[in-house]
Design a protein around this motif. Sequence first.
Motif, short mmCIF file in Angstrom:
data_model
loop_
_atom_site.label_atom_id
_atom_site.label_comp_id
_atom_site.label_asym_id
_atom_site.label_seq_id
_atom_site.Cartn_x
_atom_site.Cartn_y
_atom_site.Cartn_z
N VAL A 88 3.21 17.18 31.80
CA VAL A 88 2.68 17.07 33.16
C VAL A 88 3.79 16.75 34.16
CG1 VAL A 88 1.19 15.71 34.68
CG2 VAL A 88 0.37 16.45 32.45
N VAL A 89 4.59 15.72 33.84
CA VAL A 89 5.53 15.21 34.84
C VAL A 89 6.69 16.17 35.08
CG1 VAL A 89 7.07 13.31 35.43
CG2 VAL A 89 4.88 12.83 34.38
N SER A 90 7.14 16.87 34.04
CA SER A 90 8.29 17.75 34.25
C SER A 90 7.94 18.94 35.13
CB SER A 90 8.88 18.21 32.91
OG SER A 90 7.89 18.89 32.18
N GLU A 140 -7.89 13.32 32.48
CA GLU A 140 -8.45 14.68 32.51
C GLU A 140 -7.33 15.73 32.58
OE1 GLU A 140 -11.07 16.76 35.89
OE2 GLU A 140 -11.79 14.76 35.33
N GLU A 141 -6.32 15.45 33.40
CA GLU A 141 -5.25 16.43 33.59
C GLU A 141 -4.24 16.42 32.44
OE1 GLU A 141 -1.66 17.77 36.60
OE2 GLU A 141 -2.85 16.00 37.12
N ALA A 142 -3.91 15.22 31.94
CA ALA A 142 -2.76 15.11 31.04
C ALA A 142 -3.12 15.01 29.56
CB ALA A 142 -1.92 13.89 31.43
N LEU A 151 17.03 15.16 33.51
CA LEU A 151 15.59 14.94 33.61
C LEU A 151 15.01 14.34 32.33
CD1 LEU A 151 12.87 15.29 35.06
CD2 LEU A 151 12.78 17.62 34.17
N GLN A 152 15.45 14.85 31.15
CA GLN A 152 14.89 14.36 29.88
C GLN A 152 15.09 12.85 29.72
OE1 GLN A 152 12.93 17.15 29.22
NE2 GLN A 152 13.06 16.09 27.26
N LEU A 153 16.27 12.38 30.12
CA LEU A 153 16.56 10.95 29.99
C LEU A 153 15.68 10.15 30.95
CD1 LEU A 153 18.45 8.99 28.48
CD2 LEU A 153 20.03 9.19 30.41
N LYS A 154 15.52 10.64 32.17
CA LYS A 154 14.66 9.97 33.15
C LYS A 154 13.22 9.91 32.66
CE LYS A 154 17.42 11.16 37.22
NZ LYS A 154 17.77 9.80 37.65
N LEU A 155 12.75 11.02 32.08
CA LEU A 155 11.38 11.06 31.57
C LEU A 155 11.18 10.02 30.47
CD1 LEU A 155 10.75 14.92 31.35
CD2 LEU A 155 9.55 13.31 32.82
N LYS A 156 12.18 9.93 29.58
CA LYS A 156 12.08 8.99 28.46
C LYS A 156 11.94 7.56 28.97
CE LYS A 156 15.40 7.48 25.55
NZ LYS A 156 16.55 7.55 24.65
N TYR A 157 12.75 7.21 29.96
CA TYR A 157 12.70 5.84 30.48
C TYR A 157 11.49 5.60 31.36
CZ TYR A 157 16.77 4.14 28.23
OH TYR A 157 17.62 3.70 27.25
N ALA A 158 11.07 6.60 32.13
CA ALA A 158 9.86 6.44 32.95
C ALA A 158 8.68 6.14 32.03
CB ALA A 158 9.60 7.71 33.76
N PHE A 159 8.58 6.88 30.92
CA PHE A 159 7.48 6.67 29.98
C PHE A 159 7.52 5.24 29.45
CE2 PHE A 159 5.42 6.94 25.80
CZ PHE A 159 4.23 7.58 26.14
N GLU A 216 -7.99 10.26 24.71
CA GLU A 216 -8.17 9.31 25.83
C GLU A 216 -6.92 8.51 26.16
OE1 GLU A 216 -11.26 8.71 27.77
OE2 GLU A 216 -11.45 10.72 26.91
N LYS A 217 -5.77 8.96 25.71
CA LYS A 217 -4.51 8.34 26.13
C LYS A 217 -3.45 9.42 26.21
CE LYS A 217 -3.72 6.73 21.43
NZ LYS A 217 -3.96 5.66 20.49
N ILE A 218 -2.29 9.07 26.76
CA ILE A 218 -1.28 10.08 27.01
C ILE A 218 -0.05 9.81 26.14
CG2 ILE A 218 0.23 11.05 28.80
CD1 ILE A 218 -2.03 10.15 30.77
N SER A 219 0.26 10.77 25.30
CA SER A 219 1.45 10.66 24.43
C SER A 219 2.67 11.03 25.26
CB SER A 219 1.32 11.64 23.27
OG SER A 219 1.38 12.98 23.78
N TYR A 220 3.86 10.79 24.67
CA TYR A 220 5.08 11.18 25.39
C TYR A 220 5.11 12.68 25.66
CZ TYR A 220 9.78 12.10 26.82
OH TYR A 220 10.86 12.54 27.55
N ALA A 221 4.70 13.49 24.68
CA ALA A 221 4.73 14.95 24.87
C ALA A 221 3.80 15.38 26.01
CB ALA A 221 4.34 15.66 23.57
N GLU A 222 2.64 14.74 26.09
CA GLU A 222 1.69 15.06 27.18
C GLU A 222 2.24 14.62 28.53
OE1 GLU A 222 -2.45 14.76 24.56
OE2 GLU A 222 -1.60 12.95 25.45
N PHE A 223 2.87 13.44 28.54
CA PHE A 223 3.48 12.92 29.78
C PHE A 223 4.58 13.88 30.25
CE2 PHE A 223 6.97 10.30 31.59
CZ PHE A 223 6.29 9.68 32.65
N GLU A 224 5.42 14.28 29.32
CA GLU A 224 6.53 15.18 29.63
C GLU A 224 6.00 16.51 30.19
OE1 GLU A 224 10.46 16.42 27.10
OE2 GLU A 224 8.52 16.65 26.15
#
Length: 238
Positions: free
Chosen positions: A223-225, A205-207, A155-163, A213-221
């Motif tokens: 929410v998405v994980s 609002e969620e992430a 999952l971690q690798l997929k998250l990195k590339y999705a971002f 006003e933007k989404i960092s990798y940590a915030e993306f991870e």
Amino acid sequence: GGGGGGTREGEGRVRGKGQGSGRESGPTDNRSLLSPTMGNSGSSLTDLNLFAKSGVFTREQLDEYQDCTFFTRKDIIRLYKRFYALNPQKVPASMAGPTTQMIVLTFEEIEKMPELKENPFRRRICEVFSEDGSANLSFDSFLDMFSVLSEMAPLQLKLKYAFRIYDYDGDESLGHDDLSQMIRSLTRDELSDEEVEFIIERIIEEADLDGDEKISYAEFEHVVSRSPDFIRTFHIRI
């Protein structure tokens, strides 16, 4: 980092170190990446005969590919058949020679694959996995791409590339424009500007935990994980 090329952490050659080797069996029945049905295109018998002796790679090449992907030898040879079939005039039947790494297929050749042609992010995916951000792929990049999108990749690798795929401007955060492009790709440009803005606001609002006003990798991870759908959709069956 700039537009997906040049800043590939770890680069393909060490990506799955140790995790691909020794897995001679196991399902490679991967789900599709944001697209419905996936089929394997049939090869003609003459094509298959070319690979029958599997002298496509040297033993060392196969060992290395196995060490740094999540694939078995059989998977790697099967993927090479698929790569070869995209342009048999350009791609040699054997990759054992020194100049073969210079053989690159264009995005227009690659996007014909049934696994990609319905995918709204196909160009962006190829840009991120290409060595120079052009969306043209060598066999190494092609193999990397399908390795990350296989069900064996963590999952971690997929998250990195999705971002990275969603970070269109390469500034290591998902800002308003990145989210707008992502939503328009995903919905195939069928939403009005107001609808797109509404969705962007809801995502932020969620992430967006730190209020920038933007989404960092940590915030993306974060929410998405927690989303059970993510791991299912970030798969390609090959």
